[in-house]
Design an enzyme around this catalytic site. Structure first.
Site, PDB file in Angstrom:
ATOM      1  N   ASN A   9       0.852  -1.261   0.449  1.00 18.33           N
ATOM      2  CA  ASN A   9       0.068   0.049  -0.253  1.00 18.33           C
ATOM      3  C   ASN A   9       0.838   1.384  -0.053  1.00 18.33           C
ATOM      4  OD1 ASN A   9      -2.031   1.836   0.369  1.00 18.33           O
ATOM      5  ND2 ASN A   9      -2.971   1.664   1.843  1.00 18.33           N
ATOM      6  N   TRP A  10       0.855   1.909  -0.517  1.00 17.50           N
ATOM      7  CA  TRP A  10       1.887   3.025  -1.568  1.00 17.50           C
ATOM      8  C   TRP A  10       1.132   4.814  -0.985  1.00 17.50           C
ATOM      9  CZ3 TRP A  10       3.784   2.627  -6.954  1.00 17.50           C
ATOM     10  CH2 TRP A  10       4.618   1.874  -6.771  1.00 17.50           C
ATOM     11  N   HIS A  94      -9.507   1.352   5.206  1.00 20.33           N
ATOM     12  CA  HIS A  94      -7.895   1.664   5.885  1.00 20.33           C
ATOM     13  C   HIS A  94      -8.023   2.116   6.612  1.00 20.33           C
ATOM     14  CE1 HIS A  94      -3.776   2.544   6.680  1.00 20.33           C
ATOM     15  NE2 HIS A  94      -3.712   1.693   5.943  1.00 20.33           N
ATOM     16  N   GLU A  96      -6.533   5.269   7.778  1.00 19.79           N
ATOM     17  CA  GLU A  96      -6.674   6.795   7.882  1.00 19.79           C
ATOM     18  C   GLU A  96      -7.834   6.879   7.035  1.00 19.79           C
ATOM     19  OE1 GLU A  96      -2.986   5.570   5.436  1.00 19.79           O
ATOM     20  OE2 GLU A  96      -1.651   4.805   7.319  1.00 19.79           O
ATOM     21  N   GLY A 235       5.022   1.496   4.777  1.00 22.19           N
ATOM     22  CA  GLY A 235       6.232   2.278   4.444  1.00 22.19           C
ATOM     23  C   GLY A 235       7.944   1.339   3.699  1.00 22.19           C
TER      24      GLY A 235
HETATM   25  P1  13P Z   1       2.907   0.416   7.402  1.00 25.49           P
HETATM   26  O1  13P Z   1       3.430  -1.039   6.759  1.00 25.49           O
HETATM   27  O2  13P Z   1       3.813   1.736   7.099  1.00 25.49           O
HETATM   28  O3  13P Z   1       3.155   0.750   9.090  1.00 25.49           O
HETATM   29  O4  13P Z   1       1.820   0.432   7.213  1.00 25.49           O
HETATM   30  C1  13P Z   1       0.992  -0.440   7.230  1.00 25.49           C
HETATM   31  C2  13P Z   1      -0.580  -0.402   6.721  1.00 25.49           C
HETATM   32  O5  13P Z   1      -0.832   0.722   6.573  1.00 25.49           O
HETATM   33  C3  13P Z   1      -1.127  -0.974   4.876  1.00 25.49           C
HETATM   34  O6  13P Z   1      -1.867  -0.798   4.530  1.00 25.49           O
END
Ligand code: 13P
Length: 252
Positions: A9-10, A94, A96, A235
């Site tokens: 997931n970029w 997600h 976020e 990340g």
């Molecule tokens: P990280 O790997 O940056 O913690 O993010 C996880 C994520 O939200 C993948 O959707």
């Protein structure tokens, strides 16, 4: 036997030029790793270019969201068919989006239904916040998200869904869950409610990924768990070496 999956997931990273560079770097090694289902989810602006580069590579392409309506006056939104033209997958719900963009269990459910109707494979994200975790609410929250997200979905369609358990406190923090803790949530609070809806065999057949600070150094801990079928990587999906380490760990 569930085939492992690793999806990148970029998020809101990579211009088209940067996306093309990364895909070209990844392609030779990623293409060869056929023991794992590999998926790249660039931002919408890079989806067309990335999907073109991935054509006939065996590597899947996906979006990070969609809207449930088919078309019309919805400024800024992207319809399921528009995503399906360019990719096979779509991340839905997600944390976020739930935190910053008002995504709710209800909107997640509408998006999952619309994605399935368009022939897409939804990667549905669930997970508790730090406060919920510390308040002993993980079971209630994750179970509710699973039940609400899958509301009204037929058994035939439910089999196509991938679920990602992403504890919110582990996302982008460097603080991953432990393998056994993540496995427990997946077995007890994701597969169990799924089994109540669709039966035990179906619950054992769907893939459930872990997400949240997955990196090369901890990937094996997650992939060694019986109920974890891969990872949704943020990340560490932005650099070729980091992402390949995780994909290669999933193949073992
Ligand atoms: P990280 O790997 O940056 O913690 O993010 C996880 C994520 O939200 C993948 O959707």
């Amino acid at each position: 036997m569930r085939k492992p999956m690793v999806a990148g997931n970029w998020k809101m990273n990579k211009t088209v030029a940067d996306a093309v560079t990364l895909v070209n770097e990844l392609l030779p090694e990623l293409k060869a790793q056929t023991a794992v289902d590999r998926v790249l989810c660039p931002p919408f602006t890079a989806l067309y270019s990335v999907s073109g580069l991935l054509k006939d590579s065996g590597i899947g392409c996906g979006a990070q969201d969609l809207f449930w309506e088919a078309k019309g006056a919805f400024t800024g939104e992207v319809a399921p068919d528009m995503v399906a033209e360019l990719g096979k997958y779509v991340i839905i719900g997600h944390s976020e989006r739930r935190t910053y963009f008002g995504e709710t269990d209800e909107s997640v459910n509408k998006k999952v239904l619309a994605a399935l109707a368009a022939g897409l494979t939804p990667i549905v994200c669930v997970g508790e916040t730090l406060e919920e975790n510390q308040g002993g609410k993980t079971e209630a929250v994750v179970t509710r998200q699973v039940n609400a997200g899958l509301s009204g979905i037929s058994a035939a369609d439910a089999e196509k869904i991938v679920i990602a358990y992403e504890p919110v406190w582990a996302i982008g923090t460097g603080l991953a869950a432990t393998g056994p803790d993540a496995n427990k949530v997946i077995a007890e609070y994701i597969r169990k409610p799924y089994a109540a809806l669709y039966g035990e065999a179906a619950a054992q057949a769907i893939r459930v990924l872990y997400g949240g600070s997955v990196k090369g150094s901890n990937a094996a801990e997650f992939f060694g768990q019986p109920d974890i079928d891969g990872a949704l990587v943020g990340g560490a999906s932005l650099k070729k070496a980091d992402f390949m380490e995780i994909v290669n760990a999933a193949a073992k």
